[in-house]
Design a protein around this motif. Sequence first.
Motif, short mmCIF file in Angstrom:
data_model
loop_
_atom_site.label_atom_id
_atom_site.label_comp_id
_atom_site.label_asym_id
_atom_site.label_seq_id
_atom_site.Cartn_x
_atom_site.Cartn_y
_atom_site.Cartn_z
N MET A 123 0.05 -23.56 6.50
CA MET A 123 -1.39 -23.76 6.72
C MET A 123 -1.96 -24.98 6.01
N ASN A 124 -3.09 -25.44 6.55
CA ASN A 124 -3.94 -26.42 5.89
C ASN A 124 -5.10 -25.68 5.25
N VAL A 125 -5.73 -26.31 4.26
CA VAL A 125 -6.86 -25.62 3.63
C VAL A 125 -8.15 -26.39 3.89
N ASP A 126 -8.17 -27.15 5.01
CA ASP A 126 -9.35 -27.96 5.31
C ASP A 126 -10.30 -27.28 6.29
N THR A 127 -10.27 -25.95 6.33
CA THR A 127 -11.09 -25.21 7.28
C THR A 127 -12.60 -25.39 7.01
N ILE A 128 -13.35 -25.57 8.08
CA ILE A 128 -14.81 -25.58 7.94
C ILE A 128 -15.31 -24.16 8.21
N THR A 129 -16.00 -23.59 7.24
CA THR A 129 -16.48 -22.22 7.40
C THR A 129 -17.99 -22.20 7.57
N VAL A 130 -18.46 -21.19 8.29
CA VAL A 130 -19.91 -20.99 8.45
C VAL A 130 -20.22 -19.50 8.30
N ARG A 131 -21.49 -19.19 8.04
CA ARG A 131 -21.94 -17.80 7.95
C ARG A 131 -22.45 -17.33 9.30
N ALA A 132 -22.44 -16.02 9.49
CA ALA A 132 -22.81 -15.46 10.80
C ALA A 132 -24.31 -15.48 11.05
N ASP A 133 -25.11 -15.47 9.97
CA ASP A 133 -26.54 -15.25 10.17
C ASP A 133 -27.36 -16.52 10.38
N ILE A 134 -26.69 -17.69 10.38
CA ILE A 134 -27.45 -18.92 10.59
C ILE A 134 -27.49 -19.28 12.08
N THR A 135 -28.37 -20.22 12.44
CA THR A 135 -28.47 -20.61 13.85
C THR A 135 -27.51 -21.77 14.13
N LEU A 136 -27.18 -21.95 15.40
CA LEU A 136 -26.31 -23.05 15.79
C LEU A 136 -26.91 -24.39 15.38
N ASP A 137 -28.23 -24.47 15.42
CA ASP A 137 -28.89 -25.71 15.04
C ASP A 137 -28.57 -26.09 13.59
N VAL A 138 -28.56 -25.08 12.72
CA VAL A 138 -28.21 -25.34 11.32
C VAL A 138 -26.78 -25.84 11.23
N VAL A 139 -25.90 -25.21 11.99
CA VAL A 139 -24.49 -25.63 11.99
C VAL A 139 -24.39 -27.09 12.45
N LEU A 168 -14.44 -16.36 14.99
CA LEU A 168 -14.36 -17.80 15.22
C LEU A 168 -15.58 -18.30 15.98
N LEU A 169 -15.98 -19.52 15.66
CA LEU A 169 -17.03 -20.18 16.43
C LEU A 169 -16.41 -21.43 17.07
N PRO A 170 -16.02 -21.32 18.34
CA PRO A 170 -15.41 -22.49 19.01
C PRO A 170 -16.42 -23.63 19.06
N ILE A 171 -15.95 -24.86 18.83
CA ILE A 171 -16.95 -25.93 18.82
C ILE A 171 -17.46 -26.21 20.23
N THR A 172 -16.70 -25.78 21.25
CA THR A 172 -17.26 -25.92 22.61
C THR A 172 -18.48 -25.01 22.79
N GLU A 173 -18.49 -23.85 22.10
CA GLU A 173 -19.66 -22.96 22.19
C GLU A 173 -20.87 -23.61 21.52
N LEU A 174 -20.59 -24.33 20.44
CA LEU A 174 -21.65 -25.07 19.76
C LEU A 174 -22.33 -26.04 20.72
N LEU A 175 -21.53 -26.61 21.61
CA LEU A 175 -22.04 -27.65 22.50
C LEU A 175 -22.74 -27.08 23.72
N THR A 176 -22.37 -25.87 24.12
CA THR A 176 -22.90 -25.36 25.39
C THR A 176 -24.00 -24.31 25.21
N ASN A 177 -24.15 -23.76 23.98
CA ASN A 177 -25.18 -22.74 23.80
C ASN A 177 -26.48 -23.33 23.25
N LYS A 178 -27.56 -22.54 23.39
CA LYS A 178 -28.86 -23.01 22.91
C LYS A 178 -28.86 -23.06 21.39
N PRO A 179 -29.39 -24.13 20.80
CA PRO A 179 -29.35 -24.32 19.35
C PRO A 179 -30.07 -23.21 18.58
N ASP A 180 -31.00 -22.51 19.22
CA ASP A 180 -31.72 -21.50 18.45
C ASP A 180 -30.98 -20.15 18.41
#
Lengths: 432, 432
Positions: A123-139, A168-180
Amino acid sequence: LSTGDTEGMREALADMHPAEIAVLLESLPTDQRLQAWKEVPSEQTGEVLAQVHDKVRLTLIGTMDSDELIAATENLDTDDLADLLPDMPDEVIQQLLNTMDEQNRERLETVLPYPEDSAGGLMNVDTITVRADITLDVVLRYLRRRGEIPETTDNLVVVNRTGHYLGLLPITELLTNKPDQSVAEVMQRGVEPISADTEAHEVARIFEHRDLVTAPVVDADGRLVGRITIDDVVDVIRERADHSFMGMAGLTEEEDIFAPVITSSRRRAVWLGVNLMTAFLAAWVIGLFGATIEQLVALAVLMPIVASMGGIAGSQTLTLVIRAQALGQIGASNARQLLLKELTVGFLNGLVWATVIAVVAGLWFDSVWLGAIIAIAIMINLVVAALSGTVIPLVLKKLGADPALAGGVVLTTVTDVVGFFAFLGLATLFLV
Amino acid sequence: LSTGDTEGMREALADMHPAEIAVLLESLPTDQRLQAWKEVPSEQTGEVLAQVHDKVRLTLIGTMDSDELIAATENLDTDDLADLLPDMPDEVIQQLLNTMDEQNRERLETVLPYPEDSAGGLMNVDTITVRADITLDVVLRYLRRRGEIPETTDNLVVVNRTGHYLGLLPITELLTNKPDQSVAEVMQRGVEPISADTEAHEVARIFEHRDLVTAPVVDADGRLVGRITIDDVVDVIRERADHSFMGMAGLTEEEDIFAPVITSSRRRAVWLGVNLMTAFLAAWVIGLFGATIEQLVALAVLMPIVASMGGIAGSQTLTLVIRAQALGQIGASNARQLLLKELTVGFLNGLVWATVIAVVAGLWFDSVWLGAIIAIAIMINLVVAALSGTVIPLVLKKLGADPALAGGVVLTTVTDVVGFFAFLGLATLFLV
């Protein structure tokens, strides 16, 4: 290169990727290899060291002083660095750990305890992590501020406050879903993480079956510790395949085509010695029937045919079974049916080729009886070959031995001994 | 499964990925395979068909009627569909083409002309393309409107008005750069696209060397025609490795462990037949020395040792060379040095083992002369083995033959014939 064109060499190397340089270095004889190594651009040396086989790596490291080694390796990924460390001089390891910042040292210390051939070692340890309760816009804003995303990132990993894996939060989902929308609304929860102590070949199987590009790795408590990327998995797949292929000839997958002659000779001598013992065993069996052969030299002429047909048929079954084992296709439930099928195939091919051999041998030595006896011996040996080819790898695996390495020797010992014994024994009983 | 628990089977299958189902089906005997096939969820059947080996696929397709086949395959990726089409009944192909919308039919027609083992055969046609002169913000809005991004997309492909490839826009760059920048400012221009007629194994090498996840594919004019994703490349790597491994035993990488007995027997019989001819050749050589053997039976006892040591040593060299060929490590420049190295290794191991065998054989048959002669024969055969193991695969490759398939037979023919001839010939000259 042999003309000493270092200028041209340097230019060629400047355009190559580290993995290409690694393959090139492995394909050069030692003196030319060291000569070329000097011309590798310094910013590539670390990556190249990480890519070459262990044995080549040691010769390359041997030409570098501490400063060069530190300069070469300090910017490597943690998984590559962890693989390299055991090959480095102690004082370099110490200096490397000292020059690292806190975060990288912690990361390296996470990876080091895991064996190289486990998920933790890959494994690599360069993972970008996020919390579940924030909005995509914050990400999105976080990523833009961060400015850089590690290579081969297709997912961000969602963790809770204690660092436990949630999804997991696929980065394609970041691009296709509403930021809010919130991460929790969009994330994939069903994806099983890989446990850090999973064996590397099991990791490869998971990646292949699920067409993954990356996968999150967790420790025994379910805490995220890193991620595995497909490029490292491809190396595992290649190495495992090489292992089976090379193992059948008693070689290791790390075999260097231009290893020093003495090293190569010594390594291969072991295998020749093992095979010599089995050859003497077969010779001893022939020796038992010396008197018979003296009376009928045709037996000496024909006996290698019986042994070799058994060896070929057996190695076909053996190869098939070893491959199926590697793919995880053989279990208790189908082993018996496989054996039955192989025995039937052995019997049918026995019938066909026993007939052919009987006719040829009978005509050659003008003896119906000799033809009949070699036919029976071939039948026996092909059925025994099917039995051995199926059972030997299964038993070896149960004993914890490597079927790819040991299977061939054990098999040919069986088919040689049975072949000679059946043919010469039958001849002793019925012919002389 | 053998207890007919179809309920449990159905539940187990519902949780599995198509590739896992494919492996499971391949590991089942034919009747159970067809039984399990009925329980595969209908939305998975197309993917599973695309994943199983050709021979298993034909038996599965055989159980389906046209409607089922169309339902199963109409939503597949174009590259998978293109692979399946040749195995489908004609009327199904026609119906499939008719039910497709214009765009998908066009895509399929782009892929179909390329051979399965070329970049064109591997590629998908689901590439998202953008122009260089728009801003990232426009791209982001386009993706959000689009709503869906194909699996394993790490780059968008930048093309000009005529569809010619210009470069890549990594989606991580989309996330980290300012939205008012233009695609032209951010795109990677240096990335070489893969030409559609590139061979699959070359594609695999490019992916491995450059740690790629996807790569754009262009036609002869530089026009973008699709993209290749790493999951398809992993399949290529696995299959090539299997090909070498199975080839050494005369099997194909598509070998099905539960193929019908008749099919398996027939396929393997060919290989046994080829080997039988070489065995008869070796027997004929022995036959030349019948009179010598009659006078000294010890020769018959010891001769298999000479042949088998040559075979083992030769197959070590052969395996090493075949692997190096597959990795592209052998060219005109280093072939001679490799040969020299292997000859030296053969000579050194010859010295060691000739001595051991001479002592054992000499004591066994109480004859210094016999020991000396077997030692010389072993020396000769191990050097010939090194020569053959290096030269045979190089020559076979030059002739367009597959070294992994044919190398072993040719090699053992040489080492058997040389081994028997040297040992028995020397004995005829000096011993009897």
